[in-house]
Write a protein that holds these residues in place. Structure first.
Motif, PDB file in Angstrom:
ATOM      1  N   UNK A   1       2.917   7.811  -9.661  1.00 52.51           N
ATOM      2  CA  UNK A   1       4.095   7.049  -9.213  1.00 52.51           C
ATOM      3  C   UNK A   1       3.682   5.671  -8.680  1.00 52.51           C
ATOM      4  N   UNK A   2       2.515   5.636  -8.038  1.00 50.04           N
ATOM      5  CA  UNK A   2       1.984   4.361  -7.524  1.00 50.04           C
ATOM      6  C   UNK A   2       1.817   3.383  -8.675  1.00 50.04           C
ATOM      7  N   UNK A   3       1.264   3.876  -9.758  1.00 48.46           N
ATOM      8  CA  UNK A   3       1.069   3.020 -10.935  1.00 48.46           C
ATOM      9  C   UNK A   3       2.420   2.586 -11.486  1.00 48.46           C
ATOM     10  N   UNK A   4       3.356   3.535 -11.571  1.00 53.32           N
ATOM     11  CA  UNK A   4       4.681   3.219 -12.114  1.00 53.32           C
ATOM     12  C   UNK A   4       5.384   2.164 -11.268  1.00 53.32           C
ATOM     13  N   UNK A   5       5.087   2.156  -9.970  1.00 59.38           N
ATOM     14  CA  UNK A   5       5.714   1.172  -9.084  1.00 59.38           C
ATOM     15  C   UNK A   5       5.036  -0.195  -9.191  1.00 59.38           C
ATOM     16  N   UNK A   6       4.083  -0.309 -10.121  1.00 61.03           N
ATOM     17  CA  UNK A   6       3.542  -1.619 -10.443  1.00 61.03           C
ATOM     18  C   UNK A   6       2.186  -1.932  -9.848  1.00 61.03           C
ATOM     19  N   UNK A   7       1.435  -0.913  -9.456  1.00 56.87           N
ATOM     20  CA  UNK A   7       0.136  -1.180  -8.845  1.00 56.87           C
ATOM     21  C   UNK A   7      -1.006  -0.789  -9.774  1.00 56.87           C
ATOM     22  N   UNK A   8      -1.964  -1.661  -9.891  1.00 55.59           N
ATOM     23  CA  UNK A   8      -3.108  -1.388 -10.741  1.00 55.59           C
ATOM     24  C   UNK A   8      -4.163  -0.572  -9.999  1.00 55.59           C
ATOM     25  N   UNK A   9      -4.125  -0.596  -8.674  1.00 54.56           N
ATOM     26  CA  UNK A   9      -5.171   0.059  -7.879  1.00 54.56           C
ATOM     27  C   UNK A   9      -5.001   1.573  -7.872  1.00 54.56           C
ATOM     28  N   UNK A  10      -6.051   2.265  -7.380  1.00 50.90           N
ATOM     29  CA  UNK A  10      -5.947   3.697  -7.155  1.00 50.90           C
ATOM     30  C   UNK A  10      -5.307   3.905  -5.785  1.00 50.90           C
ATOM     31  N   UNK A  11      -4.315   4.780  -5.741  1.00 48.91           N
ATOM     32  CA  UNK A  11      -3.640   5.039  -4.463  1.00 48.91           C
ATOM     33  C   UNK A  11      -4.634   5.577  -3.435  1.00 48.91           C
ATOM     34  N   UNK A  12      -5.652   6.283  -3.915  1.00 43.96           N
ATOM     35  CA  UNK A  12      -6.630   6.883  -3.018  1.00 43.96           C
ATOM     36  C   UNK A  12      -7.423   5.810  -2.252  1.00 43.96           C
ATOM     37  N   UNK A  13      -7.451   4.589  -2.773  1.00 48.64           N
ATOM     38  CA  UNK A  13      -8.174   3.510  -2.102  1.00 48.64           C
ATOM     39  C   UNK A  13      -7.265   2.655  -1.221  1.00 48.64           C
ATOM     40  N   UNK A  14      -5.994   2.990  -1.169  1.00 47.47           N
ATOM     41  CA  UNK A  14      -5.063   2.220  -0.340  1.00 47.47           C
ATOM     42  C   UNK A  14      -5.206   2.585   1.130  1.00 47.47           C
ATOM     43  N   UNK A  15      -4.834   1.640   1.981  1.00 47.56           N
ATOM     44  CA  UNK A  15      -4.832   1.903   3.422  1.00 47.56           C
ATOM     45  C   UNK A  15      -3.501   2.511   3.835  1.00 47.56           C
ATOM     46  N   UNK A  16      -3.526   3.277   4.891  1.00 48.15           N
ATOM     47  CA  UNK A  16      -2.298   3.865   5.423  1.00 48.15           C
ATOM     48  C   UNK A  16      -1.430   2.735   5.968  1.00 48.15           C
ATOM     49  N   UNK A  17      -0.178   2.626   5.489  1.00 47.22           N
ATOM     50  CA  UNK A  17       0.655   1.489   5.913  1.00 47.22           C
ATOM     51  C   UNK A  17       1.083   1.608   7.381  1.00 47.22           C
ATOM     52  N   UNK A  18       1.286   0.444   7.987  1.00 49.37           N
ATOM     53  CA  UNK A  18       1.743   0.397   9.377  1.00 49.37           C
ATOM     54  C   UNK A  18       3.266   0.276   9.405  1.00 49.37           C
ATOM     55  N   UNK A  19       3.900   1.045  10.275  1.00 48.59           N
ATOM     56  CA  UNK A  19       5.348   0.916  10.430  1.00 48.59           C
ATOM     57  C   UNK A  19       5.654  -0.448  11.039  1.00 48.59           C
ATOM     58  N   UNK A  20       6.699  -1.107  10.532  1.00 50.21           N
ATOM     59  CA  UNK A  20       7.081  -2.437  11.018  1.00 50.21           C
ATOM     60  C   UNK A  20       7.925  -2.285  12.288  1.00 50.21           C
ATOM     61  N   UNK A  21       7.410  -2.741  13.435  1.00 51.24           N
ATOM     62  CA  UNK A  21       8.148  -2.539  14.696  1.00 51.24           C
ATOM     63  C   UNK A  21       9.532  -3.170  14.648  1.00 51.24           C
ATOM     64  N   UNK A  22       9.645  -4.284  13.933  1.00 47.08           N
ATOM     65  CA  UNK A  22      10.941  -4.975  13.862  1.00 47.08           C
ATOM     66  C   UNK A  22      11.966  -4.110  13.147  1.00 47.08           C
ATOM     67  N   UNK A  23      11.497  -3.304  12.194  1.00 52.17           N
ATOM     68  CA  UNK A  23      12.430  -2.469  11.431  1.00 52.17           C
ATOM     69  C   UNK A  23      12.938  -1.305  12.264  1.00 52.17           C
ATOM     70  N   UNK A  24      12.212  -0.978  13.346  1.00 55.15           N
ATOM     71  CA  UNK A  24      12.535   0.212  14.128  1.00 55.15           C
ATOM     72  C   UNK A  24      13.588  -0.036  15.206  1.00 55.15           C
ATOM     73  N   UNK A  25      13.850  -1.316  15.481  1.00 57.01           N
ATOM     74  CA  UNK A  25      14.737  -1.642  16.605  1.00 57.01           C
ATOM     75  C   UNK A  25      16.158  -1.133  16.378  1.00 57.01           C
ATOM     76  N   UNK A  26      16.758  -0.576  17.439  1.00 56.19           N
ATOM     77  CA  UNK A  26      18.104  -0.012  17.396  1.00 56.19           C
ATOM     78  C   UNK A  26      18.870  -0.586  18.576  1.00 56.19           C
ATOM     79  N   UNK A  27      20.150  -0.986  18.386  1.00 55.01           N
ATOM     80  CA  UNK A  27      20.861  -1.555  19.530  1.00 55.01           C
ATOM     81  C   UNK A  27      21.603  -0.510  20.365  1.00 55.01           C
ATOM     82  N   UNK A  28      22.252   0.465  19.731  1.00 54.08           N
ATOM     83  CA  UNK A  28      22.889   1.505  20.552  1.00 54.08           C
ATOM     84  C   UNK A  28      22.269   2.861  20.246  1.00 54.08           C
ATOM     85  N   UNK A  29      22.246   3.717  21.265  1.00 53.08           N
ATOM     86  CA  UNK A  29      21.724   5.057  21.075  1.00 53.08           C
ATOM     87  C   UNK A  29      22.722   6.066  21.622  1.00 53.08           C
ATOM     88  N   UNK A  30      22.555   7.301  21.197  1.00 52.01           N
ATOM     89  CA  UNK A  30      23.441   8.364  21.633  1.00 52.01           C
ATOM     90  C   UNK A  30      22.726   9.170  22.709  1.00 52.01           C
TER      91      UNK A  30
END
Length: 862
Positions: free
Chosen positions: A775-804
RNA sequence: GCCCCGGUGGCGAAACGGGUAGACGCAACGGACUUAAAAUCCGUUGGCCGAAAGGCCGUGCUGGUUCGACUCCAGCCCGGGGCACCA
């Protein structure tokens, strides 16, 4: 990318890519943090079973995860290849154990490869290979030189018909499993390793293993079992000879209550009595029957016979009768125990049975005492009574005073007592590592010189069940004495297979070195960063490995003390046990799949499908070759592929939890793989997508992106910190539902989807690496997924204005209210009390108290 | 017998440091698609009461601590592992 998910096609291709890239060949590299991820190596029983698949999938997923964290990962594999099952197979089929073992290794290796584990096969070893076990022998000789190894007698199970030493497993209800003959105890010479010399250190160091499960440390500590005791001696004069009878006790405060002493059947005093008295002789003979197992000894009926001999109490000088007790073991402590019926439950029962006096010497807070019936508090610590000069003293004071008086008389002293016993390594068996000794009529026992190592095990012998084939092999036996050159005889005992498994992790780090046991490569890789294996090894294997590592340290071979930094004890995969026990001869086990079963628990019954006759239900237990209840994963892999099998074994149960095998649910795992594949395919078919521009996302896009990054953070934490693959998988499945519901095909929408799918593929790549690569290849990557680094979650994407937040009234959930993220107590209080659902239950009563857990809940107490 | 661990829907489980019990999945049921079935997709699913809104009960058993307990404490029951020669 094909529209259909076809693991049978993808998996071999991806494996070939890893192979071509040498992805898993580990190299020492000081510039990167090393990570040695090790699973307990398997016994090559024939086929992998589900326990193996579970174990190695956990290990591989972790190894791949740590690799993505930037570590230089080593994940080796080998074979714990010596042992009893190979000899049993030989007896059954007439095949030499060596051939049987090597055929099994070949088959299981192919199975492991088909599962796509990222193993560095260049470091493979089998403990039955002479270039491995040579170093068992070499280190054993070093231990002999240092006095760590020594000879003493030991007790074994003896089958009088087959004239063979039996393993505990081969003794069933006190009888030999093949012959049905009543098993006898036999004293034979054996070699021991002084693990007790390391007891203090092995115990203390447990505190420095914070990343070991608490329960394993507790079990080891209890096993080592440090207790302070007193060694005291009962003087005697028997048959004109003066002597003393030493015993150990942890309850010296009760010594004034001694009304008898009991010795083992093999004790010298028992021998003296047996020579005089027929009934003692008969009892001693009876004691020779039965197994040597601790569990049997602890549960059997306690019996004894009076010897007619007496010893003198070390403090009072009173005469104390000597009994022979079937529960006293010669190989444990002094082979004699003092009997205090008043304050010890076992002694109480023994005294009641044989009419020995019972004397209360400990008073526990004035609680009632009667010599008629035992009460649990009799054994508790208390104050001495009926104890002459020691009356009124508490536990510790009494022991101090008594030890001091004993010492003054030269009849005792305080001593630290360990429950741990020295490790007997001699086995009277063929398929093991030969002990490198030669017995010469002139020179005695002579070590094999280093330059004659290894002492090779002949591989063509076929055991027949009676005795050790090595003892019948002239080619092996006959040897010249290394000292004097005269005709001599080789030692035919082999080593306990626990020896083989006590240091294999060092050898993985220094493979194929003919000149040394370990080299500087081991200094790079050791200790193992993460060790993974069954909880059943919590005590013996792990303790022996810790001991062996310290011996290697003391021999200058390593500088580490502890071999395993972090331990994950995998829960066992259990299955039902079904068997038939013929009135004589060997018990026969039947695989659960051969049985038609009904009912639950104690009411569970079954018949064998093949003949319709009943089989006995043996409850549930671990999958094992000997009980024939293992499940072969082959069918699973062939039908669904390795990725589905891997996903499935990780998806339902946390690694350290026991699970009862069931393949229901594997369809669901396969379904998920197909769904994800289809989602990626549908996305990719829409053409290339851009990177999302965080600033211009609409609400739905932002919400989805937040879910993706939340899942990423959770999966990383679940695997990296908690080792909870099941909740990591659940989080990905939850995310999948959000992704499949997201229908936005705008360029920004597709950009968010592209990022989401890439992250999902990377998150899953430790678990389902083949599909992830495709699937990694299908998504357009030539590299081996096994050599990829673990991605970091983007803190900006996590922000929430109201909570329950949740609102409780008197601890019961009554409402949920929305507040701004970071709201303070006053705001939360107002929002909570304003809610009609809350107001209804408060009903005008005064608020006595309000508890606010920021961001979580409000509890209104009225 | 001794040491260690566990017990939560019909089932596998989640709830991470006392703070929403049942996330996620399996099975089942209902629906869509289909001539039909499989596959696929959508929905329902702890129990009881209720038309609903909602309420009560519920984490092996019996007690306790707490505003609040699956979580902590005491005692018990059941299951699993280990007990030194299965590995």
């Amino acid at each position: 990318m094909k529209e259909r998910y076809e693991p049978g096609e993808i998996e071999p291709q991806v494996q070939a890519e890893w192979e071509a890239a040498g992805s898993f060949v580990a190299r020492e590299d000081a510039s990167r943090p090393k990570y040695y991820c090790l699973c307990m190596f398997p016994y090559p029983s024939g086929k992998l079973h589900m326990g193996h698949v579970r174990n190695y999938t956990i290990g591989d997923a972790l190894a791949r995860f740590m690799r993505m964290q930037g570590c230089n990962v080593l994940q080796p594999m080998g074979w714990d290849a010596f042992g009893l099952p190979a000899e049993n197979a030989a007896i059954e089929n007439g095949v030499a154990p060596a051939k049987w073992t090597r055929d099994n290794i070949a088959h299981m290796k192919a199975q492991l490869k088909s599962l796509g584990f990222g193993i560095d096969w260049s470091r493979e070893l089998a403990t039955c290979d002479a270039d491995y076990y040579k170093w068992n022998q070499w280190l054993f000789l070093r231990m002999l030189e240092r006095g760590i190894a020594y000879q003493a007698t030991g007790t074994v199970n003896w089958d009088p018909v087959d004239q063979t030493v039996l393993a505990n497993e081969q003794v069933i209800d006190g009888r030999g499993w093949r012959t049905g003959a009543t098993v006898e105890k036999r004293e034979i010479p054996m070699y021991y390793l002084r693990i007790t010399d390391y007891a203090e250190e092995l115990l203390a160091a447990l505190d420095r293993l914070p990343d070991w499960p608490e329960r394993v440390r507790t079990m080891q500590a209890n096993w080592i079992g440090r207790s302070e005791g007193v060694n005291l001696s009962f003087p005697y004069e028997i048959a004109g000879t003066k002597g003393t009878l030493p015993v150990f006790t942890t309850r010296a405060d009760t010594v004034m209550g001694v009304t008898y002493v009991a010795v083992a059947a093999e004790h010298p005093l028992a021998a003296i009595a047996a020579a005089r008295d027929g009934s003692v002789r008969a009892f001693v003979d009876e004691c020779r029957r039965g197994s040597v197992m601790e569990a049997d000894l602890a549960t059997m009926e306690k019996k004894g016979v009076a010897t007619g001999l007496v010893v003198r109490h070390p403090l009072t000088g009173e005469e104390v009768p000597v009994w022979v007790g079937n529960y006293v073991l010669m190989g444990y402590g002094e082979g004699a125990v003092m009997g205090v019926p008043g304050d010890d439950e076992r002694d109480f029962a023994f005294a009641r049975k044989y009419g020995l006096p019972i004397r209360q010497v400990i008073d526990v807070e004035g609680r009632p005492y009667s010599t008629v019936a035992w009460q649990d508090w009799y054994a508790e610590h208390g104050r001495c009574v009926n104890s002459g000069p020691y009356d009124g003293l508490g536990y510790e004071a009494a022991i101090d005073a008594i030890a001091k008086d004993l010492e003054a008389r030269g009849l005792g002293r305080k001593q630290v007592v360990w429950r741990l016993r020295d490790w007997g390594i001699s086995r009277q068996r063929y398929w093991g590592c030969p002990i490198p000794l030669i017995h010469c009529p002139a020179c005695g026992t002579v070590p094999v010189p280093d330059d004659q190592l290894p002492v090779r095990l002949p591989e063509e012998l076929v055991p027949d069940g009676s005795g050790n084939p090595l003892a019948k092999s002239k080619a092996f036996l006959d040897v010249a004495c290394p000292k004097c050159g005269a005709a001599a005889r080789r030692e035919t005992d082999t080593m306990d297979t626990f020896v083989d498994s006590s240091w294999y992790f060092f050898r993985f780090a220094s493979p194929k070195n003919d000149g040394a046991m370990v080299d500087e490569r081991a200094a790079y890789w050791m200790p193992v960063d993460q060790y993974i294996g069954g909880i059943e090894h919590a005590i013996l294997h792990l303790l022996y490995a810790r001991f062996w590592t310290r011996v290697m340290r003391d021999c200058g071979l390593t500088s580490i003390d502890e071999p395993f930094q972090r331990l994950l004890t995998q829960g066992m995969v259990l299955n039902e046990i079904w068997f038939r026990k013929p009135s004589s001869g060997r018990i026969v086990y039947h695989h659960p799949s051969e049985v038609e079963a009904r009912g639950e628990g104690a009411a569970r019954t079954g018949v064998l499908k093949s003949d319709g006759q009943p089989v006995e239900y043996g409850g549930i237990g671990t999958m094992s070759k000997s009980r024939r209840n293992g499940v072969d994963p082959q069918a699973l892999i062939e039908r669904y592929g390795a990725d589905t099998a891997r996903f499935f074994v990780l998806s339902d149960v946390p690694p350290d939890q026991t699970c009862l095998w069931s393949d229901e649910g594997v369809e669901g795992a396969f379904r998920f793989m197909k769904q994800l594949w289809k989602l990626v395919h549908g996305h990719v078919a829409g053409g290339a997508a851009a990177r999302p521009d965080a600033a211009t996302l609409d609400r739905a896009q932002r919400d989805l992106r937040r879910q993706v990054h939340q899942a990423l953070a959770k999966v990383g934490d679940d695997i990296g910190r908690r080792r909870m693959f099941n909740t990591a998988i659940a989080a990905v499945r939850e995310l999948y539902r959000a992704l499949s519901a997201f229908q936005d095909r705008s360029p920004q929408g597709r950009a968010v989807m592209q990022e989401a799918l890439e992250l999902v593929v990377l998150m899953l790549s430790p678990i389902v690496p083949h599909a992830a690569q495709a699937m990694w290849r299908a998504l357009g990557h030539a590299s081996l997924a096994v050599d990829e680094r673990w991605p970091q979650a983007d803190p900006a994407a996590l922000v929430q204005d109201t909570i329950e937040i949740v609102v409780q009234v008197n601890g019961k959930l009554r409402a949920r209210v929305a507040v701004a993220a970071g709201a303070d107590e006053a705001v939360a209080r107002e929002a909570a009390l304003a809610d009609p659902g809350v107001a209804k239950f408060v009903a005008g009563q005064p608020v006595r108290k309000l508890i606010y857990v920021p961001g979580k809940l409000v509890n209104v107490v009225v």
